[in-house]
Design a protein around this motif. Sequence first.
Motif, PDB file in Angstrom:
ATOM      1  N   ASN A 134       0.810  -1.216   0.000  1.00  0.00           N
ATOM      2  CA  ASN A 134       0.000   0.000   0.000  1.00  0.00           C
ATOM      3  C   ASN A 134       0.843   1.264   0.000  1.00  0.00           C
ATOM      4  O   ASN A 134       0.322   2.357  -0.257  1.00  0.00           O
ATOM      5  N   ASN A 135       2.140   1.118   0.283  1.00  0.00           N
ATOM      6  CA  ASN A 135       3.039   2.271   0.328  1.00  0.00           C
ATOM      7  C   ASN A 135       3.999   2.332  -0.853  1.00  0.00           C
ATOM      8  O   ASN A 135       4.672   3.336  -1.044  1.00  0.00           O
ATOM      9  N   ILE A 136       4.073   1.234  -1.627  1.00  0.00           N
ATOM     10  CA  ILE A 136       5.121   1.115  -2.634  1.00  0.00           C
ATOM     11  C   ILE A 136       4.590   1.461  -4.026  1.00  0.00           C
ATOM     12  O   ILE A 136       3.548   0.978  -4.452  1.00  0.00           O
ATOM     13  N   HIS A 137       5.363   2.274  -4.722  1.00  0.00           N
ATOM     14  CA  HIS A 137       4.984   2.811  -6.030  1.00  0.00           C
ATOM     15  C   HIS A 137       5.472   1.920  -7.178  1.00  0.00           C
ATOM     16  O   HIS A 137       4.840   1.848  -8.237  1.00  0.00           O
ATOM     17  N   ALA A 138       6.605   1.233  -6.968  1.00  0.00           N
ATOM     18  CA  ALA A 138       7.180   0.373  -8.014  1.00  0.00           C
ATOM     19  C   ALA A 138       8.194  -0.555  -7.359  1.00  0.00           C
ATOM     20  O   ALA A 138       8.687  -0.287  -6.263  1.00  0.00           O
TER      21      ALA A 138
END
Length: 304
Positions: free
Chosen positions: A170-174
């Motif tokens: 939920n916090n990670i973009h890639a």
Amino acid sequence: MKLSEQVQKVLTKIQNIEVPEGLRPWEAGRIFYEKFIPLAGEKEPVFKIDEKELTNDGHPVRLRIYRPTNHDRSPFIIYFHGGWFNAGNLETHDTPLCQLANLSKTVIIAVDYRLAPEHAFPAGLNDCEFAVKWIIENASFLNLDPTKITIAGDSAGAALAATVTRKFRNNIHAQLLIYPVTDNSLETPSWKEFQNGPLLDLKGGIQAWDWYLSGSADRGNPDAVPLLADDLQNLPPTFVAVAEYDPLRDEGILYAEKLKTNGISVNLKLYKGTTHGFFQMGGFIDDAKVLMQDMAEFIKNQNS
């Protein structure tokens, strides 16, 4: 096997590395791995490099922060180094991470986690999770953009990255996985084809997993073995790099395919003529520079 001429020259250099006698096997392996550092070429200057030391359960966790610019609230990459879970440190990956920070114009935070066999699973993973949680909670203090976090790593570090991404999805973009360790069976076709190398071999793979997973109950734990994970939905876009002549090639491809079947956007790229570890060999192998460019492009596209 048609290794490129550049890769063959590097392998010859590696074969001539000498390690002092009388050391325990993992100590000798660490020194051997540290002697790869010159293969990365000249270290590039970076606008600013800081270090911080955290404490997780009484153990130090060092961070090295590469800032290529003085921009506010920068996107950033949290990076876990390779080394078969038992070798590697901030220095073994310093030169390529300087290069990647400059090329991608992205802040990189390298994490120095505990190593097996002294600290078997899940100690190193716990350090990585602890560091990620601390970085997210302190993003404003660090002048970073908490909405644009990439998790990355190579080899064993990519295994850690895959698990951390699942846990913090939920916090990670890639996420960015370089020839990832994903499977402890060591039975894929590429492991059978390259069981005697180049660079990695089956005997070393068996030893690495035995040191890392000291308890038999952990051998089926998806937090240790990413390919066993079934909760792969809603993960971020992923870049997976694999080398043609690498025993880890097929398990990296299998993980990429499993992500795709779970609806994840995956950019999988095979680097022909290369072997494991070439990310750290940019001073001699041109494909390392190609990989750097591909990684930087992926990161820039995700952050745009």
